[in-house]
Design a protein around this motif. Sequence first.
Motif, PDB file in Angstrom:
ATOM      1  N   ASN A   1     -30.781 -56.566  46.248  1.00 53.39           N
ATOM      2  CA  ASN A   1     -32.083 -57.287  46.678  1.00 53.39           C
ATOM      3  C   ASN A   1     -32.221 -58.422  45.494  1.00 53.39           C
ATOM      4  O   ASN A   1     -33.535 -58.902  45.546  1.00 53.39           O
TER       5      ASN A   1
ATOM      6  N   ALA B   1     -37.649 -53.142  45.768  1.00 55.02           N
ATOM      7  CA  ALA B   1     -36.970 -52.198  46.693  1.00 55.02           C
ATOM      8  C   ALA B   1     -37.806 -51.390  47.140  1.00 55.02           C
ATOM      9  O   ALA B   1     -37.761 -50.866  48.492  1.00 55.02           O
TER      10      ALA B   1
ATOM     11  N   ARG C   1     -27.799 -56.279  41.865  1.00 51.08           N
ATOM     12  CA  ARG C   1     -28.975 -55.455  42.817  1.00 51.08           C
ATOM     13  C   ARG C   1     -28.773 -55.974  44.225  1.00 51.08           C
ATOM     14  O   ARG C   1     -28.635 -57.371  44.193  1.00 51.08           O
TER      15      ARG C   1
ATOM     16  N   TRP D   1     -25.568 -66.657  46.651  1.00 49.91           N
ATOM     17  CA  TRP D   1     -26.809 -65.891  46.180  1.00 49.91           C
ATOM     18  C   TRP D   1     -28.299 -66.452  46.763  1.00 49.91           C
ATOM     19  O   TRP D   1     -29.060 -65.708  46.522  1.00 49.91           O
TER      20      TRP D   1
ATOM     21  N   CYS E   1     -36.242 -55.279  40.385  1.00 44.99           N
ATOM     22  CA  CYS E   1     -35.711 -55.358  41.739  1.00 44.99           C
ATOM     23  C   CYS E   1     -35.849 -53.914  42.231  1.00 44.99           C
ATOM     24  O   CYS E   1     -36.126 -53.433  43.519  1.00 44.99           O
TER      25      CYS E   1
ATOM     26  N   GLY F   1     -31.369 -62.465  44.319  1.00 44.14           N
ATOM     27  CA  GLY F   1     -30.944 -63.366  44.807  1.00 44.14           C
ATOM     28  C   GLY F   1     -31.492 -64.628  44.069  1.00 44.14           C
ATOM     29  O   GLY F   1     -31.886 -64.549  42.805  1.00 44.14           O
TER      30      GLY F   1
ATOM     31  N   ILE G   1     -31.296 -67.098  48.558  1.00 41.52           N
ATOM     32  CA  ILE G   1     -32.191 -66.705  49.555  1.00 41.52           C
ATOM     33  C   ILE G   1     -33.365 -67.331  49.888  1.00 41.52           C
ATOM     34  O   ILE G   1     -34.502 -66.796  50.566  1.00 41.52           O
TER      35      ILE G   1
ATOM     36  N   VAL H   1     -39.491 -64.167  50.288  1.00 40.56           N
ATOM     37  CA  VAL H   1     -39.260 -63.437  48.974  1.00 40.56           C
ATOM     38  C   VAL H   1     -40.291 -63.467  47.890  1.00 40.56           C
ATOM     39  O   VAL H   1     -41.349 -64.395  48.146  1.00 40.56           O
TER      40      VAL H   1
ATOM     41  N   GLU I   1     -38.926 -55.572  49.235  1.00 45.59           N
ATOM     42  CA  GLU I   1     -38.833 -56.927  48.918  1.00 45.59           C
ATOM     43  C   GLU I   1     -37.652 -57.442  48.234  1.00 45.59           C
ATOM     44  O   GLU I   1     -36.687 -56.617  47.613  1.00 45.59           O
ATOM     45  N   ARG I   2     -37.415 -58.698  48.475  1.00 43.96           N
ATOM     46  CA  ARG I   2     -36.137 -59.508  47.593  1.00 43.96           C
ATOM     47  C   ARG I   2     -36.561 -60.211  46.565  1.00 43.96           C
ATOM     48  O   ARG I   2     -37.894 -60.955  46.803  1.00 43.96           O
TER      49      ARG I   2
END
Length: 358
Positions: free
Chosen positions: A201, A167, A199, A252, A163, A203, A254, A132, A171-172
């Motif tokens: 994406n 997107a 959103r 949340w 975000c 985290g 990631i 990420v 990508e996150r």
Amino acid sequence: MPENNYPKIHNATWPGIVGKGPDSEPVIPFDTMLQMTAAAEMDGIKFDGVDLGLFNPHINLEGSLEDIRRAAEEVADKVAAYNLNVGSLVAPIWGGPAMGSAAERATFVDMVRRSCEFGKVLRERGVRPYGVIRIDSASSPESWEQDPVNNSKLIAQTFQEACDVAAEYGERLAAEGEICWGGMHSWRTMVQTLEAVNRPNMGFQADMAHTLLYLLGYNHPEDRILPENYDWSDRSVLTEGLKTITNALRPWTIDFHVAQNDSTVFGSGSHDKTGRHCLATDPNGKLDIVQDAGFWLRDENGELTKAVQHICWDGCMFPNDVMMNQQTWNDILATMIKVRQAHGWHEPVQVNEESLIG
């Protein structure tokens, strides 16, 4: 049973920069960080990759789109030469606070876009199969506290815009849980920020050295969980505290950093005081690294979440003599392997059938 091969095990390159500089110790070159990572080995197992901090002097995101692409291609070649992959990237957003002026917030979002462009090239070159992009608010807790309501709204708005850009690239973004970032400086304010961004994406990036400080309420005493004058020999209280913050933030999470902390704060160079990163073998460390990593990598029922494809070690602000000692990285790798053995899983190696023809 085959040995676990997930999550992949990474080292971070930015500790060669963070906390270094003219008023501290010399920066450790990017190539040296790659060399030390690639040379580490334990029982025939090596690091699978590196996470990158996209900031000078290691990597320059200034200049044109073509400049960024050339820089990414050069990094891709260097990393591949060491048989490593790239995972998560740290966007250099500190020139534009997320709760700053319109121009500053635009700079923040622009640096996220540049980071996405860099990451896109790494994916195209086949060296970044997961990971990420990490961000923070680039704002201090003290400035946030001057107007929590409106400052929180500005941070959420900036993160939302970032975000939306991410997107476009698939990508996150992971918000770093660290006590030195306003709106992210306690476990409760971190949850509130993530909820406000709202959103798909967006985290959380958990670092065990930093999240331990959440339990002590540094920079936000009202959210302290462990009692004053806590007796660290009572593991039961620490365990319950870790369950509280991981239950709140795990959904949340990631991106995850394995780390150790001695319950103190530390800063060097230009970096603000935050949770001190300790050696994996530090006798003063308050965490049982392998056991406590499980609170993040397993759900409340003890089942693997498999929410991250790789785990990373972050040795921010280690002294240079420690970082230049190969045994440091061997010991860290050994600890990371234990975490994967305890909380990992096995996936069959994908074979390219075309490579078998002829």
